[in-house]
Design an enzyme around this catalytic site. Structure first.
Site, PDB file in Angstrom:
ATOM      1  N   ASP A  47      -0.339   2.727   8.653  1.00  0.00           N
ATOM      2  CA  ASP A  47      -0.878   2.048   9.835  1.00  0.00           C
ATOM      3  C   ASP A  47      -0.030   2.195  11.094  1.00  0.00           C
ATOM      4  O   ASP A  47      -0.508   1.913  12.196  1.00  0.00           O
ATOM      5  CB  ASP A  47      -1.064   0.559   9.543  1.00  0.00           C
ATOM      6  CG  ASP A  47      -2.161   0.302   8.521  1.00  0.00           C
ATOM      7  OD1 ASP A  47      -3.097   1.126   8.439  1.00  0.00           O
ATOM      8  OD2 ASP A  47      -2.081  -0.702   7.792  1.00  0.00           O
ATOM      9  N   GLY A  65       0.823  -1.209   0.000  1.00  0.00           N
ATOM     10  CA  GLY A  65       0.000   0.000   0.000  1.00  0.00           C
ATOM     11  C   GLY A  65       0.853   1.253   0.000  1.00  0.00           C
ATOM     12  O   GLY A  65       1.866   1.326   0.684  1.00  0.00           O
ATOM     13  N   ASP A  78       4.587  -4.392   6.493  1.00  0.00           N
ATOM     14  CA  ASP A  78       4.959  -5.729   6.937  1.00  0.00           C
ATOM     15  C   ASP A  78       5.022  -6.738   5.797  1.00  0.00           C
ATOM     16  O   ASP A  78       5.882  -7.615   5.782  1.00  0.00           O
ATOM     17  CB  ASP A  78       4.023  -6.214   8.054  1.00  0.00           C
ATOM     18  CG  ASP A  78       2.555  -6.219   7.647  1.00  0.00           C
ATOM     19  OD1 ASP A  78       2.248  -5.792   6.518  1.00  0.00           O
ATOM     20  OD2 ASP A  78       1.727  -6.649   8.460  1.00  0.00           O
ATOM     21  N   ARG A 104      -6.525  -2.335   9.357  1.00  0.00           N
ATOM     22  CA  ARG A 104      -7.006  -3.718   9.336  1.00  0.00           C
ATOM     23  C   ARG A 104      -6.535  -4.510  10.552  1.00  0.00           C
ATOM     24  O   ARG A 104      -7.294  -5.242  11.167  1.00  0.00           O
ATOM     25  CB  ARG A 104      -6.541  -4.401   8.048  1.00  0.00           C
ATOM     26  CG  ARG A 104      -7.055  -5.832   7.870  1.00  0.00           C
ATOM     27  CD  ARG A 104      -6.564  -6.446   6.571  1.00  0.00           C
ATOM     28  NE  ARG A 104      -5.125  -6.653   6.566  1.00  0.00           N
ATOM     29  CZ  ARG A 104      -4.267  -5.920   5.862  1.00  0.00           C
ATOM     30  NH1 ARG A 104      -4.703  -4.929   5.120  1.00  0.00           N
ATOM     31  NH2 ARG A 104      -2.969  -6.172   5.898  1.00  0.00           N
ATOM     32  N   ASP A 129       2.197   0.261  12.207  1.00  0.00           N
ATOM     33  CA  ASP A 129       2.110  -1.024  12.901  1.00  0.00           C
ATOM     34  C   ASP A 129       3.398  -1.838  12.848  1.00  0.00           C
ATOM     35  O   ASP A 129       3.369  -3.067  12.794  1.00  0.00           O
ATOM     36  CB  ASP A 129       0.960  -1.854  12.320  1.00  0.00           C
ATOM     37  CG  ASP A 129       1.117  -2.107  10.833  1.00  0.00           C
ATOM     38  OD1 ASP A 129       1.993  -1.481  10.198  1.00  0.00           O
ATOM     39  OD2 ASP A 129       0.358  -2.934  10.283  1.00  0.00           O
ATOM     40  N   ARG A 185       1.345  -5.380  -5.280  1.00  0.00           N
ATOM     41  CA  ARG A 185       1.548  -6.588  -4.480  1.00  0.00           C
ATOM     42  C   ARG A 185       1.851  -7.724  -5.442  1.00  0.00           C
ATOM     43  O   ARG A 185       1.077  -7.968  -6.369  1.00  0.00           O
ATOM     44  CB  ARG A 185       0.323  -6.881  -3.618  1.00  0.00           C
ATOM     45  CG  ARG A 185       0.138  -5.868  -2.495  1.00  0.00           C
ATOM     46  CD  ARG A 185      -1.104  -6.153  -1.654  1.00  0.00           C
ATOM     47  NE  ARG A 185      -1.132  -5.333  -0.453  1.00  0.00           N
ATOM     48  CZ  ARG A 185      -1.622  -4.101  -0.395  1.00  0.00           C
ATOM     49  NH1 ARG A 185      -2.113  -3.544  -1.478  1.00  0.00           N
ATOM     50  NH2 ARG A 185      -1.605  -3.414   0.740  1.00  0.00           N
ATOM     51  N   THR A 240       4.137   3.029   5.622  1.00  0.00           N
ATOM     52  CA  THR A 240       2.774   2.535   5.801  1.00  0.00           C
ATOM     53  C   THR A 240       2.004   3.501   6.682  1.00  0.00           C
ATOM     54  O   THR A 240       2.553   4.015   7.662  1.00  0.00           O
ATOM     55  CB  THR A 240       2.760   1.130   6.436  1.00  0.00           C
ATOM     56  OG1 THR A 240       1.427   0.797   6.843  1.00  0.00           O
ATOM     57  CG2 THR A 240       3.669   1.049   7.655  1.00  0.00           C
TER      58      THR A 240
END
Length: 327
Positions: free
Chosen positions: A131, A14, A106, A175, A133, A75, A129
């Protein structure tokens, strides 16, 4: 000191605001150390398809303020296979690429970790990213831009919510992580924030609404898309059934959070980490992610960076703060 003559750079997975600033830093950092740079198009697909462009100062001029990524992203299913990775390695060696800088999250680092170990190939990752995360960095490239986009959008939603005395459930990305919802929810003064890490369900939201100020014209609930309850629409259905007197609306912000100009924080972070990645490769680092912790640059092995979110990112103190501010 490793004698690296040509570094490949790619963006994968992403997209996030600040990726272009990171590409720019990798290119200019490489040129500073008299290293050639090759940009691969559409991430790992570019490695497999041998789709690349030589990069110089001019190729990264006037991109630091642009969202998205000039190298495109994708991807790659083929890169998940041994055959695909072998083809990528053969293409890299034929082109004379000595090391890679991969920018992503990730999934990107999972692929890089496998590839680096399989072929003993030097790779340093940059955390790109929205996120936030990944362990080994306080913030990821794009996170600050994303939460500011959410805040701007919800501030606008609040205006119409106030006008109609409405309850809005706003779904944000995340997510596997509720960190976008966490900070943006605090920033917009949300009445409730639903994130996977808090194990909050619809009954908890109902309790908050029952004990909230009855004279408040509008109410905002922020829901992370990965929340176990089922997302904003499911929460909206439950609240509408329980409280039919509320004029309940649902808004899913979606990919608007990925777009737009990166904030100053993301531009500076991407610039620092991009140069650090080049310097790390020169000094022999490999199989690691460059990150910033307590304002210092550190390198974290891919194995640890992936799916090992730092405990302080969603600590009990944050959850208590949400309760206090939404009282």
């Amino acid at each position: 000191m490793n004698k690296i003559k040509n570094i490949g750079v790619l963006t994968s997975g992403g997209d996030s605001p600040g990726m272009n600033a990171a590409i720019r830093a990798v290119v200019r950092g490489s040129i500073y150390y008299d290293i050639e740079v090759t940009g691969y198009i559409r991430g790992y697909e570019g490695l497999i398809n041998n789709d690349f462009i030589p990069m110089d100062r001019k190729s990264v001029a006037n991109i630091i303020q642009r969202g998205g990524t000039i190298l495109k992203t994708a991807r790659s299913e083929a890169f998940r296979t041994v055959e695909g990775r072998k083809q990528a390695y053969e293409n890299l060696k034929a082109k004379g690429i000595d090391a890679l800088v991969v920018i992503g999250g990730d999934g990107t680092f999972t692929g890089a970790n496998i590839f680096s170990k399989e072929f003993d190939f030097p790779i340093v990752g940059l955390p790109g990213t929205i996120d936030n995360d990944l362990a080994g960095t306080d913030f990821t490239i794009g996170y600050d831009s994303a939460i500011n986009t959410v805040i701007d959008a919800v501030d606008r939603i609040r205006d119409t919510a106030e006008s109609h005395d409405r309850l809005f459930i706003v779904e944000v990305m995340g997510r596997d992580s509720g960190l976008i919802a966490l900070r943006s929810g605090i920033g917009v003064g949300a009445e409730a924030i639903m994130i996977p890490e808090a194990n909050m369900n619809a009954d908890d939201i109902l309790h908050k609404l029952e004990h909230s100020r009855k004279d408040k014209a509008s109410k905002i609930i922020i829901v992370a898309e990965g929340d176990d309850t089922g997302g904003a629409f499911k929460v909206g259905e439950i609240l509408q059934e329980k409280y039919p007197h509320y004029d309940t609306k649902v808004s899913v912000l979606g990919h608007i959070q990925r777009g737009g100009k990166p904030t100053c924080m993301d531009r500076v972070l991407a610039s620092r980490l991009g140069v650090a990645a080049v310097e790390g490769l020169i000094s022999g680092e490999s199989g690691v992610m460059a990150g910033q912790v307590n304002r210092e640059i550190i390198f974290t092995p891919f194995d640890h960076a992936i799916k090992h979110i730092n405990a302080e990112k969603v600590s009990a103190k944050w959850l208590k703060l949400i309760d206090i501010l939404s009282f």
